[in-house]
Scaffold this motif. Sequence first.
Motif, PDB file in Angstrom:
ATOM      1  N   HIS B   5      52.566  30.858  46.432  1.00 26.63           N
ATOM      2  CA  HIS B   5      53.285  31.718  47.351  1.00 26.63           C
ATOM      3  C   HIS B   5      53.968  30.864  48.413  1.00 26.63           C
ATOM      4  O   HIS B   5      53.346  29.971  48.990  1.00 26.63           O
ATOM      5  N   GLN B   6      55.199  31.190  48.656  1.00 25.68           N
ATOM      6  CA  GLN B   6      55.954  30.447  49.656  1.00 25.68           C
ATOM      7  C   GLN B   6      56.720  31.455  50.499  1.00 25.68           C
ATOM      8  O   GLN B   6      57.372  32.355  49.964  1.00 25.68           O
ATOM      9  N   TRP B   7      56.671  31.269  51.793  1.00 23.60           N
ATOM     10  CA  TRP B   7      57.407  32.180  52.678  1.00 23.60           C
ATOM     11  C   TRP B   7      57.822  31.480  53.957  1.00 23.60           C
ATOM     12  O   TRP B   7      57.263  30.449  54.305  1.00 23.60           O
ATOM     13  N   PRO B   8      58.878  32.025  54.627  1.00 21.31           N
ATOM     14  CA  PRO B   8      59.662  33.187  54.208  1.00 21.31           C
ATOM     15  C   PRO B   8      60.686  32.815  53.132  1.00 21.31           C
ATOM     16  O   PRO B   8      60.877  31.650  52.849  1.00 21.31           O
ATOM     17  N   ALA B   9      61.355  33.796  52.591  1.00 21.05           N
ATOM     18  CA  ALA B   9      62.361  33.544  51.560  1.00 21.05           C
ATOM     19  C   ALA B   9      63.657  33.025  52.177  1.00 21.05           C
ATOM     20  O   ALA B   9      64.323  32.171  51.607  1.00 21.05           O
ATOM     21  N   THR B  10      64.017  33.561  53.307  1.00 25.22           N
ATOM     22  CA  THR B  10      65.203  33.094  54.027  1.00 25.22           C
ATOM     23  C   THR B  10      64.867  32.979  55.507  1.00 25.22           C
ATOM     24  O   THR B  10      64.008  33.700  56.021  1.00 25.22           O
ATOM     25  N   LEU B  11      65.564  32.069  56.146  1.00 17.23           N
ATOM     26  CA  LEU B  11      65.300  31.823  57.559  1.00 17.23           C
ATOM     27  C   LEU B  11      66.561  31.275  58.206  1.00 17.23           C
ATOM     28  O   LEU B  11      67.179  30.341  57.680  1.00 17.23           O
ATOM     29  N   VAL B  12      66.923  31.859  59.335  1.00 14.33           N
ATOM     30  CA  VAL B  12      68.031  31.349  60.126  1.00 14.33           C
ATOM     31  C   VAL B  12      67.475  30.961  61.485  1.00 14.33           C
ATOM     32  O   VAL B  12      66.880  31.782  62.182  1.00 14.33           O
ATOM     33  N   GLN B  13      67.632  29.688  61.815  1.00 10.51           N
ATOM     34  CA  GLN B  13      67.058  29.184  63.053  1.00 10.51           C
ATOM     35  C   GLN B  13      68.107  28.420  63.854  1.00 10.51           C
ATOM     36  O   GLN B  13      68.950  27.732  63.274  1.00 10.51           O
ATOM     37  N   CYS B  23      53.020  27.398  52.423  1.00 10.16           N
ATOM     38  CA  CYS B  23      52.878  27.493  50.979  1.00 10.16           C
ATOM     39  C   CYS B  23      51.392  27.547  50.651  1.00 10.16           C
ATOM     40  O   CYS B  23      50.610  26.740  51.174  1.00 10.16           O
ATOM     41  N   THR B  24      51.008  28.490  49.818  1.00 10.28           N
ATOM     42  CA  THR B  24      49.613  28.562  49.394  1.00 10.28           C
ATOM     43  C   THR B  24      49.538  28.717  47.888  1.00 10.28           C
ATOM     44  O   THR B  24      50.421  29.305  47.259  1.00 10.28           O
ATOM     45  N   VAL B  25      48.498  28.162  47.336  1.00  5.52           N
ATOM     46  CA  VAL B  25      48.272  28.203  45.894  1.00  5.52           C
ATOM     47  C   VAL B  25      46.970  28.923  45.622  1.00  5.52           C
ATOM     48  O   VAL B  25      45.989  28.739  46.348  1.00  5.52           O
ATOM     49  N   GLU B  26      46.964  29.721  44.586  1.00  5.00           N
ATOM     50  CA  GLU B  26      45.756  30.436  44.190  1.00  5.00           C
ATOM     51  C   GLU B  26      45.403  30.117  42.752  1.00  5.00           C
ATOM     52  O   GLU B  26      46.279  29.836  41.930  1.00  5.00           O
ATOM     53  N   GLY B  27      44.128  30.139  42.460  1.00  9.23           N
ATOM     54  CA  GLY B  27      43.694  30.011  41.079  1.00  9.23           C
ATOM     55  C   GLY B  27      43.471  28.594  40.597  1.00  9.23           C
ATOM     56  O   GLY B  27      43.281  28.369  39.402  1.00  9.23           O
ATOM     57  N   THR B  28      43.473  27.632  41.510  1.00  4.65           N
ATOM     58  CA  THR B  28      43.219  26.250  41.115  1.00  4.65           C
ATOM     59  C   THR B  28      42.593  25.522  42.285  1.00  4.65           C
ATOM     60  O   THR B  28      42.681  25.982  43.428  1.00  4.65           O
TER      61      THR B  28
END
Lengths: 115, 111
Positions: B5-13, B23-28
């Motif tokens: 999972h990675q977020w956010p999808a878009t970002l204006v700064q 970023c987070t990973v699951e299942g490993t």
Amino acid sequence: AQKVTQAQTEISVVEKEDVTLDCVYETRDTTYYLFWYKQPPSGELVFLIRRNSFDEQNEISGRYSWNFQKSTSSFNFTITASQVVDSAVYFCALGPTDSNYQLIWGAGTKLIIKP
Amino acid sequence: SQTIHQWPATLVQPVGSPLSLECTVEGTSNPNLYWYRQAAGRGLQLLFYSVGIGQISSEVPQNLSASRPQDRQFILSSKKLLLSDSGFYLCAWGTENTEAFFGQGTRLTVV
């Protein structure tokens, strides 16, 4: 040094034509992996195939096929009867290897399939 | 099964503002984690990789930093964004023997 070369920056074909994307790699390691990824306009990288250095058997998956030749250090990707949905940027990558667990990326080939 | 999972999808700064992409990973367990950047119309550039908690290797000196506070969490940060930091950022995970799987990416625009 390890390197991946995708000499074709952009390829444009008409739908239903066959197209081959070239990938040439360089490594002195004997154990390594090769990959192909697809990046559609949405941006996400989609895994297509992984091949290890000891398996030179060519692979076919539907309209996709891959030709791995260690003698020429190439791992080419062919799309048969191309479709508009195949339009994307395709990346070839090398790794991990005996000496490097990172992926070494080619610059990518932009494939345009015209209807 | 493993997911990333990675977020956010878009970002204006705005220029000079801080940045934090997660970023987070699951299942490993104990995955190798990567941050890549892709400038418009160009290939992938490896920014950071990590083989374990607190272990970060930087490939390109720049205005960004990375941290791995937990086994399956990888954070990309900046204290002050530059215009040149604009791009598409991808997080990925892998192990020695498996392919690298990618998140959906974050499109960052610095204005």
